[in-house]
Every structure is written in structure tokens, then in C-alpha cells.
Design an enzyme around this catalytic site. Structure first.
Site, short mmCIF file in Angstrom:
data_model
loop_
_atom_site.label_atom_id
_atom_site.label_comp_id
_atom_site.label_asym_id
_atom_site.label_seq_id
_atom_site.Cartn_x
_atom_site.Cartn_y
_atom_site.Cartn_z
N GLU A 51 0.84 -1.19 0.00
CA GLU A 51 0.00 0.00 0.00
C GLU A 51 0.88 1.26 0.00
O GLU A 51 1.84 1.37 0.77
CB GLU A 51 -0.88 -0.02 1.25
N LYS A 117 -9.30 2.32 -2.54
CA LYS A 117 -9.57 1.73 -1.23
C LYS A 117 -10.95 2.14 -0.73
O LYS A 117 -11.33 3.31 -0.78
CB LYS A 117 -8.48 2.18 -0.25
N CYS A 153 -5.36 -3.07 2.23
CA CYS A 153 -5.26 -3.09 3.68
C CYS A 153 -6.61 -3.26 4.38
O CYS A 153 -7.16 -4.35 4.43
CB CYS A 153 -4.53 -1.84 4.18
#
Length: 587
Positions: A51, A117, A153
Site C-alpha cells: 500500500e 480503497k 489493507c
């Protein structure tokens, strides 16, 4: 889940567990470029990077700079031009109508697609909602006949979508690019979660983690591949850069789902997931050259070794990334400075560490002898400064002002501040970084001196409670005995009752509850946010609870002025625990 026209063959994955430096776009670009080349050399068809690998994590207010985002995008485009014969997934901040924490799909010399994300953590050390807009669901890419779900994540920490939607849409592999900050026990917690997500989705899960230190945070890497049954089939080491390569069988999850149809009803109700890139499978050697569903599996560190390694990693990166070549610390003959000295030598080598022994009239001959012996055992350069002349000078200067008043904490603190001044003088003269040696127990209750033992640029064990300091010091000494057959830390440093040695016969327990009592109360009050009544219900004495709460609340102003230090607990002071200094609430 929709069928595929042709059964997919094996897929060779590479997970590039890299140590990015925040703001070093050019350096991170080189590491990613090298990782792409190394993965291609290992005949990988798909390579993952962590990330925000291109900027480092967390970039914080750098993300508010338009030119920073433009420079990042130009670097991404240069990397895309290198992706021939391989597909690369790279974390970066995307500047569009807003800023997104994004994953770029690089292949055939161009950016083929971008995933954003979905879940932006805003708790603990995280502040992502300050900087990023939210993505609007899952996404797939097709590499040959393999459907791959994309997550970043927190997207996979959250049960359900987007990972579940991607699985229902036909993904047999879900990848996760991550920058997951370390605390003690996090590795096992994270691996269990990923195993559960693989079982839930009946997918292969490939997790690529960031590694290295960034200010207070340490990232442990621990990249891994989990098959659809929840078996770990490949795992990278902790706290080290590594290219983890594993071959997986994307057909196995499809076959498994055919026999276990539990998710059919849920799949019918799942949100549709777009396919953002359809790519040809890069040409690789014949399948039989690589065994299926297998990769190297690094062992996990045992708990104390894990924390010690985190401290070494965090200190090494803080020193190197900030351009220092040497550190200096005061070595008192106590356990805290002993542990910091050991960590510093393991991080930087003996030549990168200097220590100062600074006795006062209240320093015992035994503690000073132990300090000198430890310095000799570690092989570091040692300086000797007797602070008694400076103490007399201060006393003379203040004599008229303090006339008629008995010596008290003021004179004790002056000793600590003299030592802090001497260490800062070495820092200024030689360009060394001063390491503060206070532990979390002391930091919690304010058992420290502003501009004295709190002076320094980095506080290595700031988040280590006192009992853990003893545990880590015993661990490091035992390791030395196993490998060299000799004692590293003189036994009395560990066995002697702790003392600041700022007045005759002083012991920590004169001012504080015993650490065996203090540390558990602090764990409840600081880590778990328990109140007075809850702590008493857990068996602690009222007088101890009241004293500790009062000390912790009163010391907030000191903690705000302390140097940064390595987070190793679930609730560190600073980024994690934010309490107002001006605050009348008690308990």
C-alpha cells in the site's frame, strides 16, 4: 458465481515486501523497478507491492501538496512503461476529482486500471479520512483466465464486501496491498484474520505487507499467501525486505465451491463488481517447472524476539532515513539504558554507538562499574563526565535565590538536566542523534525530567513498560550467552532494584507502586481505557489506583514534549492516545 469459459492454469505470484521511505519518490520508484525486474526473473506473472509503496506510508500532509501528487503520478507512469511480460500492482495516491488511496494495475507498458480503497481507517494511529476519498466498491482484473479481486489493507480486515463481492463475482484469488503497522502480537492476529477471509471467500488470499520503520511506526512485512482452505502456503520473514514467490492453483477454489455451495444464495444478492482490466497471461516456462500451491514459509518470531526485532528495525530506519551515522546515549548502569544500548548496537553496529557515563555523588560505584562493563562488552566508544562540578556551579548560582529552602526535587532534576545538556553538546558538536532511554511506565506517570532524561531525538523504548524492559534485556543477554558463551549484560543491571540515583539510597518504589502492580494498572487505564471503578473491580487496591490515575493525568504535558519513539503496544502515547493537556476529568 459465474462460470469461466476455460479452466485457469497455475499462477505464479511474487510479493515484493519492500522498505519504502516516506517522500522518497525516486528511491521508492527504484525499489519498485528492481522488484519488477526480480519478479520477472523469477518467472512471476503477477507481482504485488505494498500500500502506497510509491510514496511510503503514511505520507500525512504531503498528500495536501499538488506537486507531490503530480510527481508521484509521473513516477507511476515511468514504472508502467517497464511492465512488459509481467503484471504489477502498485500502491499510490491517485489524484483525480479528489485524492484516493489506490492500487494501479500496470501491464503492457501502461496503467491499465485503478482500484480505490473502500475502508479508510480513522482510529488509533490512522488518519486516512483526513486525506482520502472513499472508493465505491470492489474491482476485478482478469489475467488470462484468472479472475483476481483487488483490496487495500483495511478492505480485507472488514468482513464481507469488497472481498466477498469479488469472490461472488468469480475471483479465485484476492490480493491485498497493505501497510499494516506493527504492535506486539499483531502478526498472529493478522494471519488468523487472513486465514478466515480465505475460508470465507473460498479464495486464495495474497497479502503483501510493507516493512521498515517510519517515525513512531514499524511495519513487520509478514507477507503471505493463504489457500482457499485457510492453509498458509507461503510466508515472508518479518522485519526484512524480501521477494516472496509462490505458485498457486486458481482452479482449486472453483472446484471447492462446486462441492460446497453454502454461498450460492448470498452470491445471488451480491453487488456487481466491475472488471477494470483484462490482460493476457504473460509467457512463462512450462507449468511443471514450478510446483503448485507452494512457496517458502518463514517461521514466525517468538513474542519477545519479535518485539526486540521491531525495536532494532525501528531504530535502524529512523537513524538511517534521517541521515544520521551515529547515536549517543547516557549509560547509567540501569536496565533501561542497558536495553537501549543493546538495541542500538544491534541496529547500527558498535561503531555507530557512543555512550556517556555521567556519575554524580549519588551514583554508586557498582552501577558505574556495570555501565562501564556493558560498554566494554558491546564494544562502543565511552565518554566519562563527572557532573559534580556542574552541580556545584548550579548550586552556587542559585544559592541566594534558594536561601532558606531545603533541597528537594529541584536539585534532583538539575542532575538529570546537566546530563541532558552534556548529551546534547555531543550531539551538536559531532552531529550524533541522542537516544532517550525512558520506558513507558515512567512516561505514563511522569517519572522523568523535562529537558533532562527526556532530552533527545528518539526514545527507543518509550512504548515498553518496565516489566517488558526486563524481559527484553534478559532475552538479549540469553541470546549472547547462547551464541558467544559470555555474559553481555552484567547480572546486577537486571537484578538490582531500579533507582534514578538522584538522592541517597533512592529506589523507584519510594515514589511508585512496585512495577508488578504499576504496569497492570497502567495497562488497564492507558491501553484499555478502564475507569477507576473498573480497575478496583479487577482487584487493584484503591490507593494504588487513585495514585496511578492522578500521576498519569498530571503528566500529559510532559508526554507532549517527549521525543518520538517506537510503537510496540496496542495503545502508544502520541499518535495512538490523544488526551487534552487542559482537562478536568479524572478517572
Amino acid at each position: 458465481m459465474p462460470p469461466m469459459s476455460t479452466p485457469p492454469g497455475p499462477l505464479r505470484l511474487a510479493l515484493c515486501q519492500m522498505n519504502a521511505t516516506v517522500g522518497d519518490i525516486a528511491g521508492n520508484e527504484r525499489k519498485i523497478s528492481d522488484g519488477i525486474a526480480a519478479a520477472r526473473g523469477q518467472q512471476a506473472e503477477l507481482v504485488l507491492f505494498p500500500e502506497l509503496a510509491l510514496t511510503g506510508y503514511p505520507p500525512e500532509d504531503l498528500l495536501l501538496k499538488e506537486h507531490f501528487l503530480q510527481d508521484t503520478r509521473r513516477a507511476l507512469d515511468r514504472l508502467a512503461a517497464e511492465t512488459h511480460g509481467i503484471v504489477a500492482l502498485v500502491g499510490f495516491p491517485e489524484r483525480d476529482d479528489d485524492v484516493y488511496n489506490a492500487l494501479a494495475v500496470l501491464a503492457d507498458g501502461a496503467v491499465q486500471g485503478i482500484y480505490r480503497k473502500n475502508y479508510l481507517p480513522n482510529y488509533g494511529v490512522f488518519d486516512e479520512q483526513r486525506y482520502f476519498a472513499t472508493g465505491d466498491g470492489g474491482a476485478l482484473i482478469e489475467v488470462g483466465e484468472v479472475k483476481i479481486g483487488l483490496t487495500i489493507c483495511e478492505d480485507i480486515w472488514e468482513p464481507g464486501a469488497p472481498a466477498s463481492d469479488e469472490a461472488y463475482a468469480g475471483a479465485s484469488v484476492i490480493v491485498n496491498l497493505s501497510a499494516s503497522p506493527y504492535h506486539a502480537g499483531k502478526a498472529v492476529e493478522r494471519e488468523r484474520m487472513l486465514i478466515q477471509r480465505a475460508r470465507d471467500s473460498m479464495c486464495v488470499v495474497a497479502f503483501c505487507g510493507l516493512v521498515g520503520g517510519q517515525d513512531e511506526l514499524v511495519f513487520d512485512g509478514h507477507s503471505l499467501v493463504v489457500d482457499h482452505r485457510g492453509e498458509v502456503i507461503a510466508r515472508a520473514g518479518q522485519f526484512t525486505e524480501e521477494l516472496l514467490v509462490a505458485t498457486v492453483d486458481p482452479l482449486a477454489p472453483r472446484t471447492y465451491r462446486l462441492r460446497d455451495a453454502r454461498h450460492r444464495a448470498a452470491g445471488r444478492d451480491a453487488r456487481p463488481v466491475p472488471t477494470i482490466a483484462r490482460l493476457e497471461l504473460p509467457e512463462t516456462p512450462a507449468d511443471d517447472e514450478h510446483p503448485l500451491t507452494r512457496g517458502p514459509i518463514a517461521p514466525l518470531l517468538e513474542p519477545t524476539a519479535e518485539v526486540y526485532t521491531a525495536l532494532v528495525c525501528g531504530l535502524r530506519d529512523y537513524v538511517r532515513k534521517n541521515g544520521f551515522d551515529r547515536v549517543v546515549l547516557g549509560l547509567s548502569g540501569g536496565v533501561d539504558s542497558a536495553l537501549v544500548a543493546c538495541v542500538a548496537v544491534d541496529a547500527l553496529g558498535p561503531d555507530g554507538v557512543a555512550v556517556a557515563v555521567m556519575p554524580s555523588p549519588y551514583s554508586s560505584q557498582e552501577t558505574q562499574a556495570d555501565a562501564r562493563q556493558l560498554a566494554d562488552n558491546l564494544g562502543v566508544e565511552r565518554y566519562e563526565f563527572n557532573i559534580q562540578p556542574a552541580m556545584r556551579a548550579y548550586a552556587s548560582t542559585l544559592a541566594d535565590t534558594f536561601a532558606g529552602r531545603k533541597p528537594d526535587l529541584t536539585e534532583e532534576n538539575l542532575q538529570a538536566r546537566i546530563r541532558g545538556n552534556l548529551l546534547m553538546a555531543l550531539s551538536n558538536k559531532f552531529g550524533w542523534l541522542v537516544l532517550a532511554t525512558g520506558n513507558k511506565s515512567e512516561m505514563s506517570v511522569g517519572y522523568s525530567t523535562l529537558y533532562g532524561d527526556l532530552a533527545g531525538g528518539f526514545a527507543v523504548i518509550k512504548d515498553c513498560p518496565k516489566l517488558r524492559v526486563y524481559e527484553l534485556t534478559r532475552y538479549r543477554d540469553a541470546l549472547a550467552r547462547e551464541t558467544t558463551g559470555r555474559e553481555l549484560v552484567p547480572a546486577m543491571i537486571i537484578d538490582r532494584p531500579p533507582s534514578a540515583e538522584l538522592r541517597p539510597d533512592q529506589k523507584d518504589e519510594d515514589s511508585l507502586p512496585p512495577y508488578a502492580v504499576l504496569d497492570p494498572i497502567l495497562d488497564g487505564y492507558v491501553e484499555q481505557d478502564l475507569g477507576r471503578d473498573q480497575l478496583i473491580l479487577r482487584g487493584f487496591r484503591e490507593q494504588d489506583v487513585d495514585k496511578v490515575i492522578a500521576l498519569v493525568d498530571r503528566a500529559e504535558y510532559k508526554r507532549r514534549q517527549a521525543p518520538p519513539g517506537i510503537k510496540i503496544t496496542s495503545r502508544a502515547f502520541g499518535r495512538d492516545r490523544r488526551v487534552p493537556i487542559t482537562n478536568k476529568y479524572r478517572g
